[in-house]
Enzyme design. Structure first.
Site, PDB file in Angstrom:
ATOM      1  N   SER A 128       1.869  12.866   5.349  1.00  0.00           N
ATOM      2  CA  SER A 128       0.980  11.705   5.416  1.00  0.00           C
ATOM      3  C   SER A 128       0.627  11.297   6.843  1.00  0.00           C
ATOM      4  CB  SER A 128       1.636  10.527   4.710  1.00  0.00           C
ATOM      5  OG  SER A 128       2.942  10.316   5.223  1.00  0.00           O
ATOM      6  N   ASP A 136       2.033   0.232   6.804  1.00  0.00           N
ATOM      7  CA  ASP A 136       2.473  -0.083   5.440  1.00  0.00           C
ATOM      8  C   ASP A 136       3.981   0.039   5.261  1.00  0.00           C
ATOM      9  OD1 ASP A 136       2.868   2.615   5.507  1.00  0.00           O
ATOM     10  OD2 ASP A 136       1.327   3.141   4.046  1.00  0.00           O
ATOM     11  N   HIS A 173       3.966   4.302   7.389  1.00  0.00           N
ATOM     12  CA  HIS A 173       2.967   4.897   8.276  1.00  0.00           C
ATOM     13  C   HIS A 173       2.544   3.904   9.339  1.00  0.00           C
ATOM     14  CE1 HIS A 173       2.550   6.550   4.128  1.00  0.00           C
ATOM     15  NE2 HIS A 173       2.864   7.622   4.820  1.00  0.00           N
TER      16      HIS A 173
END
Ligand SMILES: *[C@@H]1O[C@H](CO)[C@@H](O)[C@H](O)[C@H]1NC(C)=O
Ligand SMILES: *[C@@H]1O[C@H](CO)[C@@H](O)[C@H](O)[C@H]1NC(C)=O
Ligand SMILES: *[C@@H]1O[C@H](CO)[C@@H](O)[C@H](O)[C@H]1NC(C)=O
Ligand SMILES: *[C@@H]1O[C@H](CO)[C@@H](O)[C@H](O)[C@H]1NC(C)=O
Ligand SMILES: *[C@@H]1O[C@H](CO)[C@@H](O)[C@H](O)[C@H]1NC(C)=O
Length: 378
Positions: A42, A345, A348
């Site tokens: 990610s 978040d 990340h």
């Protein structure tokens, strides 16, 4: 053609500092690197996950709010790989699963949730939870690259020298390991994860780099791990009543030690790869210290010094991380100014953080050697 570093710095630096599409004109042709191939999770996915798995939460507001719309990136805006692409004069690296396009200037194989190790290894170790988000491990991503290679070489070189094209391209391999460790931590605890599994993850990453070198890659970047113990998610899920478990920044010591051990072994592998493949230029990109710098001197980077361990987007709690109300799912909300936050978040980072990190990798001091010097390697 050789371009002096000073010229590169003059071209690149103003754009990094001014963010997106600054007034500076990019060269029509990339300076030296014809393409970027990116592998990872990610921290690098620019749209594969949402194609594989659908939108929630990464293709939903407030993801992408700084960019202007959700793009499938796990941030409010751009990622390190986007700024690296800008920094070397290439377009954003398109997600591989957005098929049918011309990938001659690069392809991104990274997928949110991807692990360095295949699912079979986790099953052998009796680690079944959390289940991997999908079939997207480093091994799978490398197979995707290998499937693309014939068509890629044909388009990019018009039947010419693929080895030269791949040799001049930049390969960014990682970060990998974060998702492997999240699974091992939940099943085995932090001590056993560090002792037993870090070397296995490192071997998989090093073998992946070697596989790319066999395909002709000669300019590689291997990013290490971030200080995991400073993530709002880890701070929430592994909160400890013992103050001695926390360091001076308020991060969980053992989880940062895990990341440092990973990075130490990875740097050892990078040295071994350099010795074995002297024709390849291999950079170690130091995620750990580039993130730690945000905690040491937050004001210098424009961050709110009292909120460096607090997620911008989340569902409340001390670190604004609530697994039951993850960013992108109501009632989670985003902070007013993500540019003043490190963590987007809880897992990340924000675009502001990624932009700084990319600058420190392109120009130094947090990549050894800085990525721009790879463009100039013979
Ligand atoms: C090669 O070009 C064709 C035609 O433009 C395109 O459909 C295909 O996706 C391209 N392949 C790669 C790997 O760029
Ligand atoms: C996994 O579980 C099986 C059955 O309980 C056991 O025999 C095996 O030793 C376990 N393997 C590991 C690596 O823990
Ligand atoms: C994962 O994908 C590969 C090909 O990319 C395929 O061979 C394999 O069967 C898939 N595994 C699972 C568990 O879906
Ligand atoms: C793909 O893009 C490259 C570079 O932008 C270009 O040189 C090449 O002709 C294109 N190939 C195809 C098949 O579209
Ligand atoms: C900085 O963060 C703290 C803690 O979250 C918050 O109370 C404060 O309002 C923030 N300051 C600014 C200027 O954003």
């Amino acid at each position: 053609m050789r371009v002096p570093v000073a010229v590169l710095l003059l071209v690149v630096l103003p754009c990094l500092l001014h963010g997106a599409d600054a007034a500076v004109r990019w060269p029509k042709k990339p300076l030296l690197l014809p393409a970027i191939f990116s592998f990872g999770d990610s921290y690098a996915d620019t749209g594969n996950y949402i194609i594989l798995e659908g939108g929630r939460p990464f293709n939903y507001s407030p993801y992408g709010e700084t960019f202007g719309r959700p793009t499938g990136r796990a941030s409010d805006g751009l990622l390190v790989i986007d700024y690296v692409a800008k920094g070397v004069g290439l377009p954003f690296v398109p997600p591989y699963l957005a098929k049918g396009q011309n990938f001659s200037e690069g392809a991104n194989f990274a997928v949110i949730g991807a692990r360095a190790l295949d699912q079979a290894y986790f099953l052998e170790q009796n680690v079944t939870s959390p289940a991997p988000m999908m079939n997207s491990s480093l091994g799978v991503q490398l197979r995707w690259f290998e499937e693309l290679k014939p068509s890629l070489c044909n388009n990019a070189t018009k039947g010419g020298g693929c080895r030269d094209y791949l040799g001049r391209s930049l390969f960014v391999l990682g970060e990998f390991g974060g998702n492997d460790y999240l699974a091992f931590l939940a099943a085995k605890g932090v001590e056993q994860t560090t002792r037993a599994y870090v070397p296995v993850v490192i071997d998989a990453i090093a073998a992946g780099a070697e596989r790319l070198i066999r395909h002709g890659a000669r300019r590689l970047v291997l990013p290490g791990n971030i200080p995991m113990g400073c993530l709002p998610a880890i701070l929430t899920l592994y909160a400890s009543p013992d103050a001695a478990d926390y360091d001076g920044y308020g991060c969980l010591r053992k989880f940062n030690a895990l990341a440092r051990y990973h990075n130490e072994l990875l740097q050892g592998s990078v040295q071994a790869l350099r010795a074995k493949h002297p024709h390849a230029a291999i950079a170690y990109a130091n995620y750990y210290d580039s993130v730690l710098a945000f905690l040491t001197t937050p004001g210098f980077f424009g961050f709110n010094g009292s909120a460096t361990l607090v997620a911008c987007c989340g569902g409340g709690g001390r670190y604004n991380f609530n697994p039951a109300a993850f960013c992108g799912f109501p009632p989670a909300t985003a902070c007013a100014d993500p540019a003043r936050a490190v963590s987007w978040d809880g897992i990340h980072m924000t675009e502001a953080a990624y932009r700084s990190i990319a600058g420190s990798w392109l120009l130094g001091p947090f990549a050894e050697p800085p990525i721009l010097t790879l463009a100039l390697a013979p």
